[in-house]
Design an enzyme around this catalytic site. Structure first.
Site, short mmCIF file in Angstrom:
data_model
loop_
_atom_site.label_atom_id
_atom_site.label_comp_id
_atom_site.label_asym_id
_atom_site.label_seq_id
_atom_site.Cartn_x
_atom_site.Cartn_y
_atom_site.Cartn_z
N LYS A 102 63.40 84.28 36.00
CA LYS A 102 64.10 83.62 34.89
C LYS A 102 64.28 82.15 35.26
CE LYS A 102 68.52 84.37 34.28
NZ LYS A 102 69.76 85.08 33.92
N CYS A 147 63.70 69.08 28.27
CA CYS A 147 62.59 69.71 27.57
C CYS A 147 62.99 71.08 27.01
CB CYS A 147 61.42 69.88 28.54
SG CYS A 147 59.99 70.71 27.84
N CYS A 181 60.32 72.51 25.00
CA CYS A 181 59.01 73.02 24.56
C CYS A 181 58.28 73.73 25.71
CB CYS A 181 58.14 71.90 24.01
SG CYS A 181 57.42 70.80 25.25
N CYS A 222 62.30 66.04 29.62
CA CYS A 222 61.28 65.79 28.60
C CYS A 222 60.41 64.61 29.04
CB CYS A 222 61.97 65.47 27.28
SG CYS A 222 60.86 64.90 25.98
N HIS A 244 55.94 67.13 24.02
CA HIS A 244 56.18 67.88 22.78
C HIS A 244 55.51 67.22 21.58
CE1 HIS A 244 59.56 64.94 22.94
NE2 HIS A 244 59.30 64.86 21.64
FE1 FES Z 1 59.17 69.33 26.08
FE2 FES Z 1 59.71 66.89 25.19
S1 FES Z 1 60.66 68.73 24.64
S2 FES Z 1 58.22 67.49 26.62
#
Ligand code: FES
Length: 77
Positions: free
Chosen positions: A23, A41, A43, A52, A56
Protein backbone atom coordinates in the site's frame (compact mmCIF):
# COMPACT_ATOMS: atom_id res chain seq x y z
CA UNK A 1 -23.60 -26.26 -19.60
CA UNK A 2 -22.37 -22.77 -20.43
CA UNK A 3 -21.10 -20.75 -17.53
CA UNK A 4 -20.84 -16.96 -17.76
CA UNK A 5 -17.36 -15.65 -18.37
CA UNK A 6 -15.76 -14.17 -15.26
CA UNK A 7 -15.49 -10.39 -15.33
CA UNK A 8 -12.04 -9.02 -15.96
CA UNK A 9 -10.43 -7.38 -12.93
CA UNK A 10 -10.87 -3.61 -12.76
CA UNK A 11 -7.94 -1.62 -14.16
CA UNK A 12 -5.29 -0.49 -11.70
CA UNK A 13 -4.76 3.18 -10.85
CA UNK A 14 -1.07 2.94 -10.10
CA UNK A 15 1.04 1.82 -13.07
CA UNK A 16 4.51 2.13 -11.49
CA UNK A 17 4.83 3.91 -8.10
CA UNK A 18 6.35 1.82 -5.24
CA UNK A 19 4.96 -1.43 -6.63
CA UNK A 20 7.04 -3.41 -4.09
CA UNK A 21 4.84 -2.00 -1.31
CA UNK A 22 1.39 -3.51 -0.51
CA UNK A 23 0.00 0.00 0.00
CA UNK A 24 1.34 3.43 -0.90
CA UNK A 25 0.63 6.03 1.76
CA UNK A 26 2.40 9.31 2.42
CA UNK A 27 2.29 11.40 5.57
CA UNK A 28 2.66 15.17 5.42
CA UNK A 29 3.00 17.18 8.58
CA UNK A 30 1.94 20.78 8.18
CA UNK A 31 5.30 21.92 9.50
CA UNK A 32 6.80 20.22 6.43
CA UNK A 33 5.37 22.95 4.23
CA UNK A 34 8.60 24.83 3.90
CA UNK A 35 7.36 26.35 0.66
CA UNK A 36 4.31 28.59 0.35
CA UNK A 37 2.64 26.08 -1.97
CA UNK A 38 3.24 22.42 -2.84
CA UNK A 39 1.43 20.06 -5.23
CA UNK A 40 0.93 16.34 -4.62
CA UNK A 41 0.33 13.91 -7.46
CA UNK A 42 -3.03 12.18 -7.73
CA UNK A 43 -2.56 10.65 -11.17
CA UNK A 44 0.10 8.12 -10.08
CA UNK A 45 2.34 8.98 -13.02
CA UNK A 46 4.74 11.60 -11.64
CA UNK A 47 8.47 10.86 -11.79
CA UNK A 48 8.72 12.85 -8.55
CA UNK A 49 5.92 11.04 -6.70
CA UNK A 50 4.41 11.96 -4.27
CA UNK A 51 4.96 15.41 -5.77
CA UNK A 52 3.32 16.53 -9.01
CA UNK A 53 5.70 17.07 -11.94
CA UNK A 54 3.04 18.07 -14.49
CA UNK A 55 2.82 14.60 -16.10
CA UNK A 56 -0.96 14.67 -15.53
CA UNK A 57 -1.26 17.18 -18.41
CA UNK A 58 0.11 14.66 -20.94
CA UNK A 59 -1.99 11.88 -19.41
CA UNK A 60 -5.14 14.02 -19.74
CA UNK A 61 -4.34 14.97 -23.35
CA UNK A 62 -3.65 11.34 -24.29
CA UNK A 63 -6.60 9.71 -22.53
CA UNK A 64 -9.27 12.40 -22.19
CA UNK A 65 -9.01 12.04 -18.42
CA UNK A 66 -9.18 15.09 -16.14
CA UNK A 67 -6.90 14.31 -13.20
CA UNK A 68 -4.77 16.88 -11.40
CA UNK A 69 -2.78 17.42 -8.21
CA UNK A 70 -3.75 18.13 -4.63
CA UNK A 71 -2.33 21.59 -3.94
CA UNK A 72 -1.49 22.55 -0.37
CA UNK A 73 -1.03 26.23 0.28
CA UNK A 74 0.19 27.87 3.42
CA UNK A 75 -2.60 29.98 4.87
CA UNK A 76 -1.90 33.69 4.75
CA UNK A 77 -1.98 35.33 8.16
FE1 FES B 1 0.28 13.46 -11.18
FE2 FES B 1 0.43 16.07 -11.61
S1 FES B 1 -1.13 14.99 -10.62
S2 FES B 1 1.84 14.54 -12.18
Amino acid sequence: LLLPKPSPPPPICNPAIKKESPKVADLVEIEDLAKEKISYCRCWRSSKFPYCDGTHNKHNETTGDNVGPLVLKRKEK
